[in-house]
Design a protein around this motif. Structure first.
Motif, mmCIF file in Angstrom:
data_model
loop_
_atom_site.group_PDB
_atom_site.id
_atom_site.type_symbol
_atom_site.label_atom_id
_atom_site.label_comp_id
_atom_site.label_asym_id
_atom_site.label_seq_id
_atom_site.Cartn_x
_atom_site.Cartn_y
_atom_site.Cartn_z
ATOM 1 N N LEU A 27 -76.356 -18.784 2.662
ATOM 2 C CA LEU A 27 -75.740 -19.805 3.506
ATOM 3 C C LEU A 27 -75.599 -19.394 4.974
ATOM 4 C CD1 LEU A 27 -74.417 -22.566 3.776
ATOM 5 C CD2 LEU A 27 -72.255 -21.535 3.038
ATOM 6 N N PRO A 28 -75.189 -18.158 5.314
ATOM 7 C CA PRO A 28 -75.057 -17.822 6.743
ATOM 8 C C PRO A 28 -76.372 -17.900 7.510
ATOM 9 C CG PRO A 28 -73.880 -16.229 5.402
ATOM 10 C CD PRO A 28 -74.699 -17.059 4.463
ATOM 11 N N LEU A 29 -77.508 -17.911 6.798
ATOM 12 C CA LEU A 29 -78.818 -17.963 7.443
ATOM 13 C C LEU A 29 -79.444 -19.354 7.336
ATOM 14 C CD1 LEU A 29 -80.203 -14.521 6.217
ATOM 15 C CD2 LEU A 29 -79.070 -15.052 8.376
ATOM 16 N N ALA A 30 -78.632 -20.360 7.029
ATOM 17 C CA ALA A 30 -79.127 -21.736 6.951
ATOM 18 C C ALA A 30 -79.471 -22.254 8.346
ATOM 19 C CB ALA A 30 -78.076 -22.632 6.296
ATOM 20 N N ASP A 31 -80.138 -23.412 8.392
ATOM 21 C CA ASP A 31 -80.532 -24.002 9.675
ATOM 22 C C ASP A 31 -79.308 -24.352 10.517
ATOM 23 O OD1 ASP A 31 -83.474 -24.268 9.292
ATOM 24 O OD2 ASP A 31 -82.863 -25.573 7.640
ATOM 25 N N GLU A 32 -79.409 -24.109 11.812
ATOM 26 C CA GLU A 32 -78.378 -24.525 12.758
ATOM 27 C C GLU A 32 -79.017 -24.692 14.132
ATOM 28 O OE1 GLU A 32 -75.313 -21.680 13.462
ATOM 29 O OE2 GLU A 32 -76.679 -19.975 13.534
ATOM 30 N N ALA A 33 -78.205 -25.060 15.120
ATOM 31 C CA ALA A 33 -78.673 -25.216 16.507
ATOM 32 C C ALA A 33 -79.886 -26.141 16.587
ATOM 33 C CB ALA A 33 -78.987 -23.852 17.114
ATOM 34 N N PHE A 34 -79.732 -27.353 16.061
ATOM 35 C CA PHE A 34 -80.821 -28.329 16.050
ATOM 36 C C PHE A 34 -81.076 -28.857 17.460
ATOM 37 C CE2 PHE A 34 -82.670 -32.509 15.756
ATOM 38 C CZ PHE A 34 -83.562 -32.423 14.699
ATOM 39 N N GLU A 35 -82.294 -28.662 17.962
ATOM 40 C CA GLU A 35 -82.688 -29.164 19.279
ATOM 41 C C GLU A 35 -83.416 -30.494 19.104
ATOM 42 O OE1 GLU A 35 -85.088 -26.163 21.048
ATOM 43 O OE2 GLU A 35 -83.420 -24.790 21.389
ATOM 44 N N VAL A 36 -82.838 -31.566 19.623
ATOM 45 C CA VAL A 36 -83.449 -32.881 19.429
ATOM 46 C C VAL A 36 -84.702 -33.060 20.276
ATOM 47 C CG1 VAL A 36 -81.353 -34.072 18.703
ATOM 48 C CG2 VAL A 36 -81.875 -33.877 21.144
ATOM 49 N N SER A 37 -84.713 -32.463 21.477
ATOM 50 C CA SER A 37 -85.847 -32.646 22.375
ATOM 51 C C SER A 37 -85.786 -31.589 23.472
ATOM 52 C CB SER A 37 -85.816 -34.060 22.983
ATOM 53 O OG SER A 37 -86.982 -34.326 23.727
ATOM 54 N N SER A 38 -86.615 -31.755 24.487
ATOM 55 C CA SER A 38 -86.623 -30.852 25.637
ATOM 56 C C SER A 38 -86.755 -31.688 26.908
ATOM 57 C CB SER A 38 -87.780 -29.855 25.528
ATOM 58 O OG SER A 38 -89.005 -30.529 25.338
ATOM 59 N N PRO A 39 -86.341 -31.142 28.056
ATOM 60 C CA PRO A 39 -86.421 -31.909 29.308
ATOM 61 C C PRO A 39 -87.851 -32.335 29.629
ATOM 62 C CG PRO A 39 -85.012 -29.989 29.576
ATOM 63 C CD PRO A 39 -85.679 -29.841 28.239
ATOM 64 N N ASP A 40 -87.974 -33.441 30.320
ATOM 65 C CA ASP A 40 -89.274 -33.990 30.706
ATOM 66 C C ASP A 40 -89.863 -33.156 31.847
ATOM 67 O OD1 ASP A 40 -91.469 -35.438 31.474
ATOM 68 O OD2 ASP A 40 -90.439 -37.371 31.568
ATOM 69 N N SER A 41 -90.966 -32.476 31.580
ATOM 70 C CA SER A 41 -91.576 -31.587 32.574
ATOM 71 C C SER A 41 -92.130 -32.346 33.780
ATOM 72 C CB SER A 41 -92.696 -30.759 31.931
ATOM 73 O OG SER A 41 -93.694 -31.611 31.389
ATOM 74 N N ASN A 42 -92.295 -33.655 33.653
ATOM 75 C CA ASN A 42 -92.824 -34.454 34.770
ATOM 76 C C ASN A 42 -91.744 -34.874 35.762
ATOM 77 O OD1 ASN A 42 -95.543 -34.486 33.816
ATOM 78 N ND2 ASN A 42 -94.984 -36.076 32.329
ATOM 79 N N GLU A 43 -90.486 -34.654 35.398
ATOM 80 C CA GLU A 43 -89.390 -35.041 36.281
ATOM 81 C C GLU A 43 -89.088 -33.930 37.286
ATOM 82 O OE1 GLU A 43 -88.021 -37.804 36.602
ATOM 83 O OE2 GLU A 43 -88.267 -38.943 34.748
ATOM 84 N N ASN A 44 -88.318 -34.278 38.324
ATOM 85 C CA ASN A 44 -87.944 -33.263 39.306
ATOM 86 C C ASN A 44 -86.864 -32.344 38.736
ATOM 87 O OD1 ASN A 44 -85.245 -34.339 39.850
ATOM 88 N ND2 ASN A 44 -86.284 -36.013 40.923
ATOM 89 N N THR A 45 -86.573 -31.282 39.461
ATOM 90 C CA THR A 45 -85.669 -30.252 38.955
ATOM 91 C C THR A 45 -84.287 -30.794 38.630
ATOM 92 O OG1 THR A 45 -86.841 -28.557 40.218
ATOM 93 C CG2 THR A 45 -84.621 -28.016 39.459
ATOM 94 N N ASP A 46 -83.734 -31.614 39.511
ATOM 95 C CA ASP A 46 -82.383 -32.141 39.287
ATOM 96 C C ASP A 46 -82.311 -32.952 37.998
ATOM 97 O OD1 ASP A 46 -81.491 -30.966 41.590
ATOM 98 O OD2 ASP A 46 -81.684 -32.776 42.830
#
Length: 280
Positions: free
Chosen positions: A188-207
Motif C-alpha cells: 500500500l505505501p507504494l501505491a499510485d499517488e501524485a496524479f498529474e492531469v496534464s502539463s503546461p502548454d508549451s506554445n504559450e508565453n512564460t507567464d
C-alpha cells in the motif's frame, strides 16, 4: 487489443470548463480509491492479461542488458510473498547487473549503452566505486531483520493524464486507463499517488505557462487530499530508492562534502576560535 475512440485527459484538460475539470477530478479520485481499497492480492507481482500474478515489472526498464540478467536465474524476479522479498530483489537486481557487466563480462554487447547511461548518472563515483557501494548496501540489508506488513493493492505504476482516455463529448467520462506495462500488486505505501492531469502548454508565453503550472499543481494536491494520503514509511521509501544510481551519486557528493568540511575544521593551521569584537 481494443481500439478506444476518445481523447487523453492530458490533451483536453486545459480547455475544459471548471465544472468539467471537477467532474474529471472526482472520477480520477474514485478510480484511485477503488484501486487502493477494493483490490487485494496475496503476492506482490505484475498482472498478466488473464489476471493472474506474474513476475514484477515495477518500472524497472530493460536497458543496458537488465532484462538479460533477469533471465540468468541469479535472483528472485517474483512474485513475492513479502515486502522484504521484493526489496531483496531490488538490491539483487542492481548488484547482479553491475557484477555481470563489470566483473563477469557477460553483457559486452550492451557495454556502450551501459557506459553512456552511467556517465549521465554518476558524477561523483566511478563505476567500481558505485559497484562497491551497492555491494555494501546489499550486504547490510541482508543482515538486518527488516519486514513490514501492508495489504497488497492494485498499482498502475505510471498513472497520469496521458494514460487516461476520456470521451469526446460533454459531460466527459473516463473510458479507460492505458499502458499497464508497470501494473501489478504492490504494498500500500507504494501505491499510485501524485496524479498529474496534464502539463503546461508549451506554445504559450512564460507567464501563462507559470499560471497553468500552478493550477495543475494545485489539482495534483487536491486529488492527493481527496484520495487520501498513503501510509508513511520512510524506511521502505529509502530502501527502494537506495539502489537508484542518482541517489548513490548524491550520497557520494554529500559524503565528500562533509569530509572536506571535517578536514578543514581539523586543520590546526586554521584557527576556528576567531575572536569577535563586541560592544561593551
Amino acid at each position: 487489443m481494443e481500439y478506444i475512440d476518445g481523447d487523453t485527459l492530458n490533451d483536453v484538460w486545459l480547455d475544459l470548463p471548471e465544472e468539467e475539470k471537477q467532474n474529471m477530478v472526482n472520477q480520477v479520485v474514485e478510480i484511485m480509491r477503488t484501486m487502493r481499497t477494493k483490490t487485494s492480492f496475496k503476492l506482490i507481482g505484475g498482472i498478466s492479461p488473464d489476471g493472474c500474478s506474474c513476475p514484477l515489472v515495477d518500472d524497472r526498464d530493460a536497458t543496458s542488458g537488465k532484462g538479460v540478467v533477469d533471465g540468468f536465474g541469479l535472483y528472485d524476479i517474483g512474485p513475492y510473498e513479502s515486502v522484504r522479498e521484493y526489496l531483496q530483489s531490488v538490491f539483487d537486481r542492481q548488484f547482479h547487473h553491475m557484477d555481470q557487466m563489470l566483473r563477469k563480462g557477460t553483457l559486452s554487447a550492451y557495454e556502450a549503452e551501459y557506459r553512456k547511461e552511467m556517465s549521465e548518472c554518476l558524477r561523483n563515483l566511478t563505476l567500481e566505486e558505485a559497484f562497491e557501494l551497492i555491494k555494501r548496501k546489499r550486504d547490510d540489508f541482508m543482515a538486518q531483520p527488516y519486514d513490514c506488513k501492508y495489504p497488497f493493492v492494485l498499482r498502475h505504476g505510471d498513472l497520469h493524464g496521458r494514460n487516461v482516455m476520456v470521451s469526446h463529448s460533454s459531460p466527459r467520462r473516463i473510458l479507460a486507463i492505458l499502458d499497464w506495462d508497470f501494473g501489478g500488486s504492490h504494498a500500500l505505501p507504494l501505491a499510485d499517488e501524485a496524479f498529474e492531469v496534464s502539463s503546461p502548454d508549451s506554445n504559450e508565453n512564460t507567464d501563462v505557462r507559470v499560471k497553468q503550472g500552478d493550477e495543475l499543481f494545485n489539482t495534483l494536491l487536491q486529488i492527493n487530499k481527496l484520495v487520501g494520503f498513503l501510509p508513511s514509511d520512510d524506511q521502505l521509501t529509502k530502501l527502494v530508492a537506495s539502489m537508484k544510481l542518482y541517489v548513490l551519486d548524491c550520497e557520494a557528493k554529500t559524503a565528500r562534502g562533509s569530509h572536506v568540511i571535517a578536514s578543514v575544521g581539523a586543520d590546526p593551521s586554521i584557527d576556528a576560535d576567531i575572536p569577535i569584537d563586541t560592544e561593551e
